[in-house]
Scaffold this active site. Structure first.
Site, short mmCIF file in Angstrom:
data_model
loop_
_atom_site.label_atom_id
_atom_site.label_comp_id
_atom_site.label_asym_id
_atom_site.label_seq_id
_atom_site.Cartn_x
_atom_site.Cartn_y
_atom_site.Cartn_z
N GLU A 63 0.89 -1.18 0.00
CA GLU A 63 0.00 0.00 0.00
C GLU A 63 0.91 1.21 0.00
OE1 GLU A 63 -3.12 -0.38 -0.20
OE2 GLU A 63 -3.59 -2.31 0.69
N CYS A 96 -2.86 8.68 2.87
CA CYS A 96 -2.55 8.38 1.47
C CYS A 96 -3.80 8.45 0.58
CB CYS A 96 -1.83 7.05 1.33
SG CYS A 96 -2.60 5.77 2.31
#
Ligand code: ADP
Length: 477
Positions: A256, A290
């Protein structure tokens, strides 16, 4: 000792094979809280030997944990989730002291983290295999799903509790054992999870938490043939390094990495929802996520009203000490984030962007209009409370602007038109899409990206698959 007493201690160490172990070489990190700027806690750093011991402990525990009935594995996870919920304020305080997250955001993060443990507690019982009719009359064929093995979990500083929770939950539910390496900036939240599991009687070695030098721990995990899986959230630079270094031992990876989310607003959007969506998606954790929108892509007609309403809402935001429960936006940004905010704002203004709303400090909201593709802010993740706006005329232009990024994690789309919504959902090159929704992440929905944002999913029905391998069985009767 209860969790409060544990977290009130001054000194901490790694959790290996069921115990908190001090390092013999007494290598310690005296931690200064970014909030009080005073010495807060000290952490004994794991020696190389301790990291090896953690890997071996995880390997030894694997054989038993793997065959532990899945409802029992699920029970540990469910109880851990319950324990987190019972200690929301305490854990929010820890995160505030560790990295300056507001109490408000911290409490939501505890709830989010507990959600992962609760979700995976149920998922543990749903490791379904397959039986498939064979083309040969004398054969029966089936697919079994089994835990991949010892998993190395590496997490970042921006969600000190939720990122470990999302990975530990999936790994342990699948029947894997794990070694967590939390971010050097925020080791205590990960240790809190270890303490909860220790209190619940989790068998030694099933979960280990190693605190220490990231390169040394990383190298030990990467080089070990015992470690079969790496679950990572962090920068794309480190993600690519882990990917490359996993090749010699052929580990499975979930990565990720960064994001650079577009936030598309069409003229027909419901403005109230748009503003609500920006406030939650852009300002949660002060933009240090993010999936924070980094590029507002706004249709021309709605732009003036959009700007007016946005600024009106921003004037109500209170930036301040994260420990104060009424603070909306922390006055403590991660050092890398505040540098980046300044660099991006300066660069955009130099290249012609207009400051529509200006904070006093880099931790305050900023709004820039007239942002163009040649500006750094359009091309790099900012990780701060800046709202850069680019306007567009037509749908193809919006799609082109939105997809103009090497990243592909989250994206947002605001429209009341069903046809527009479906066309854009089909066109977006992003792993997560929020349609009229500023907070698309939840434990039940797979979370993960495309392109340079990495691969693999965390949470949701596919999250546990990342920690499973298939075994195909052919039976001749
Ligand atoms: P961020 O910018 O969010 O800090 P990083 O990728 O630098 O992202 O860090 C994310 C996690 O990766 C942290 O736990 C960090 O300590 C760890 N990390 C950084 N470098 C390495 C490395 N060489 N090997 C293993 N882990 C690393």
């Amino acid at each position: 000792m209860d969790l409060t007493e544990f977290l009130n201690k001054e000194q901490f160490s790694s959790f290996v094979n069921g115990d908190f172990v001090s390092s013999k070489n007494e290598d310690t990190n005296n931690f200064i809280s970014p909030v009080t700027k005073k010495a807060w806690k000290s952490f004994s750093l794991a020696s190389e030997q301790q990291v090896q011991t953690a890997i071996e402990a995880a390997q030894n525990a694997f054989f038993q944990w793997k065959i532990t009935p899945s409802p029992v594995r699920g029970m540990f996870l469910r109880q851990c989730g319950d324990a987190l919920l019972a200690n929301k304020e305490l854990l929010a305080d820890v995160m505030a002291m560790e990295m300056g997250k507001t109490i408000r955001d911290g409490i939501k993060e505890v709830e989010y983290s507990a959600g992962f443990f609760h979700w995976f507690a149920g998922e543990a019982e749903r490791i379904y295999g397959l039986t498939i009719p064979s083309q040969h009359i004398e054969k029966r064929i089936m697919v079994l799903k089994e835990p991949i093995g010892v998993s190395g979990l590496i997490t970042p500083w921006n969600f000190p509790l939720a990122m470990p929770a999302r990975k530990i939950g999936a790994a342990l539910a699948a029947g894997c054992t794990a070694i967590l390496k939390p971010a050097s900036e925020c080791p205590l939240s990960g240790l809190a999870i270890a303490y909860i599991f220790q209190s619940l009687g989790l068998p030694p070695g099933v979960l280990n938490v190693v605190i220490g030098d990231e390169k040394k721990i990383g190298k030990a995990l990467l080089e070990s043939p015992i470690v079969r899986k790496i679950g990572f959230t962090g920068s794309d630079e480190v993600g690519k390094y882990l990917y490359a270094q996993s090749a010699p031992t052929l580990k499975k990876l979930t990565l990720e990495l960064g994001g650079h989310a577009p936030f598309i607003v069409f003229d027909d959007a419901n403005l109230e929802r748009v503003i609500e969506g920006i406030m939650i998606s852009k300002f949660r954790n002060s933009g240090q996520t993010c999936i924070a929108p980094n590029r507002m892509i706004v249709q021309e007609k709605i732009f003036p009203e959009f700007l007016k309403e946005l600024i009106k809402s921003l004037k109500e935001i209170k930036t301040g000490n994260p420990l104060n429960p009424s603070t909306d936006l922390t006055n403590i940004l991660h050092s890398s984030a505040s540098k980046k905010v300044k660099k991006h704002v300066d660069d955009a203004v130099k290249k012609g962007a207009k400051i529509e709303y200006e904070g006093k400090e880099m931790c305050d909201p900023f709004v820039l209009s007239g942002v163009t593709e040649n500006m750094l802010i359009f091309n790099e993740e900012t990780f701060g409370p800046v709202v850069p706006i680019t306007t567009f005329k037509t749908m193809p232009e919006a799609i082109m602007l939105a997809n103009r990024s090497q990243y592909g994690l989250a994206s947002y789309l605001f429209t009341e038109n069903l046809t527009t919504a479906h066309i854009i959902i089909g066109a977006l090159e992003y792993g997560i899409i929020g349609l009229n929704d500023g907070l698309p992440s939840s434990p039940q929905l797979p979370f993960g990206g495309m392109k340079y944002s990495g691969f693999g999913k965390e949470g949701g029905p596919s999250g546990m698959d990342e920690y499973l391998v298939e075994k195909s069985v052919s039976i001749r009767i």
